[in-house]
Design a protein around this motif. Sequence first.
Motif, PDB file in Angstrom:
ATOM      1  N   HIS A  20      44.958  42.804  44.472  1.00 55.17           N
ATOM      2  CA  HIS A  20      43.554  42.730  44.885  1.00 55.17           C
ATOM      3  C   HIS A  20      42.856  44.070  44.680  1.00 55.17           C
ATOM      4  O   HIS A  20      41.755  44.139  44.120  1.00 55.17           O
ATOM      5  N   LEU A  23      42.256  44.947  40.934  1.00 59.26           N
ATOM      6  CA  LEU A  23      41.218  44.115  40.315  1.00 59.26           C
ATOM      7  C   LEU A  23      39.835  44.489  40.834  1.00 59.26           C
ATOM      8  O   LEU A  23      38.864  44.537  40.072  1.00 59.26           O
ATOM      9  N   ILE A  24      39.734  44.746  42.130  1.00 59.03           N
ATOM     10  CA  ILE A  24      38.441  45.123  42.712  1.00 59.03           C
ATOM     11  C   ILE A  24      37.987  46.473  42.165  1.00 59.03           C
ATOM     12  O   ILE A  24      36.821  46.647  41.792  1.00 59.03           O
ATOM     13  N   GLY A  27      36.851  45.858  38.516  1.00 60.26           N
ATOM     14  CA  GLY A  27      35.854  44.881  38.107  1.00 60.26           C
ATOM     15  C   GLY A  27      34.874  44.406  39.143  1.00 60.26           C
ATOM     16  O   GLY A  27      34.120  43.449  38.878  1.00 60.26           O
ATOM     17  N   ALA A  28      34.832  45.027  40.330  1.00 63.14           N
ATOM     18  CA  ALA A  28      33.899  44.591  41.376  1.00 63.14           C
ATOM     19  C   ALA A  28      33.055  45.773  41.834  1.00 63.14           C
ATOM     20  O   ALA A  28      33.350  46.405  42.856  1.00 63.14           O
ATOM     21  N   TYR A 290      40.185  36.071  41.058  1.00 67.52           N
ATOM     22  CA  TYR A 290      40.344  37.029  42.160  1.00 67.52           C
ATOM     23  C   TYR A 290      39.208  38.052  42.166  1.00 67.52           C
ATOM     24  O   TYR A 290      38.680  38.411  43.218  1.00 67.52           O
ATOM     25  N   THR A 291      38.828  38.520  40.987  1.00 66.39           N
ATOM     26  CA  THR A 291      37.728  39.473  40.907  1.00 66.39           C
ATOM     27  C   THR A 291      36.424  38.835  41.356  1.00 66.39           C
ATOM     28  O   THR A 291      35.664  39.413  42.152  1.00 66.39           O
ATOM     29  N   ASP A 292      36.154  37.640  40.864  1.00 63.92           N
ATOM     30  CA  ASP A 292      34.882  36.981  41.176  1.00 63.92           C
ATOM     31  C   ASP A 292      34.791  36.563  42.637  1.00 63.92           C
ATOM     32  O   ASP A 292      33.702  36.550  43.215  1.00 63.92           O
ATOM     33  N   ARG A 295      33.732  39.684  44.401  1.00 60.80           N
ATOM     34  CA  ARG A 295      32.319  39.977  44.121  1.00 60.80           C
ATOM     35  C   ARG A 295      31.397  39.026  44.887  1.00 60.80           C
ATOM     36  O   ARG A 295      30.358  39.440  45.413  1.00 60.80           O
TER      37      ARG A 295
END
Length: 365
Positions: A20, A23-24, A27-28, A290-292, A295
């Motif tokens: 998590h 990825l955050i 990409g977040a 997971y990224t979306d 977000r």
Amino acid sequence: MPLPRIGLAVIGAGRMGRSHAQLIAAGAPELRIVAIGDVDGRAARHLADEIGAAAFADPLAAVSAPGVDAVLVAVSSVHHREVVEAAASAGRDILCEKPLALDLADTDAILAAVDRAGVRLQVGFMRRHDPDHVRAHARIVAGELGRLLLFTSRQYDVDPPPPAVLDPRTGGGIMLDMGTHEFDSARFLMGSEITEVQATGSVQLFPEVAASDDVDTAVVNLKFASGAIGSIELSRRVAFGEDVRTEVHGTAASAFIGGLPIASGSAIGWEGGIRWDASPPSTPRFAAAYTDQARAFARSIQCDEPVSPSGADGRAAFLVAAAADRAIRGGGTVRVAELESDRPAERLRPSPAVRRPATSGSART
């Protein structure tokens, strides 16, 4: 004017927490990870150094650290309640991995704590934010499939699960650990509640689960309030690779999500053929989901909007999982409403006593 970034504490520095956080961070942009909490202080420091955040060996101290606006809970499911209640008491919005808890009493206690505090609770059913599922859902809502008739899905894992996940006392068993994703996906795509289940299962891969009265391979049949029916296949391990596929069939067309060879994407099929909406092959399966979902969680806070999936969605999936678990052990058809009326206070299987949130090294989705 740009919206302020949300300060996030990630609780759990094991496999899921690390995934998590990475990825955050990549990409977040709506989120800024400011704290990592894990009882394994070394794991917390390692991940915090990688992300550029503060490390806490006391997870609950990370929840209340300066600059934290929201909390992502990625510890083992058996410890969710303590962390969520602490986050709610601190006034933090919460993104919690599924399942919310291992019994209905703890699930309801979590929802009550969130309600009292007036904070948001989003449950980590990330498929609702997966681009493939989003496209298929949009086609279904637009009426392209006509009246929905049939839902089918399969979830086959490839990596042997860690012992704490395989043990129903800490991981919840196959229905809570794996099945809840499918049950939420079914509710999301079919737009109807699951009212009845039938289930069968066997122990074919991991003999140790038999001692806990669980199975490692299962098939669940569903009946929806709309009259539609469905089936779900679960396996703790197959040799060729992770396989997650879903189909929804209606009177006018069919939607297909996922495909072989282990491809992502979604398709719509009707008279005359099938049109494929493929995701970029360079995107790992569910990485975008997971990224979306993170977000979407951040945007809900920034824009003061409800989250999805909600705590109520997490509770609904728990009830279906509990009904399926009961069907495997007792046979026959189990109405989901029976679980509501029974109000069981015990977990699906006995759980050991715990005192502090444990490392999320064995947490998974």
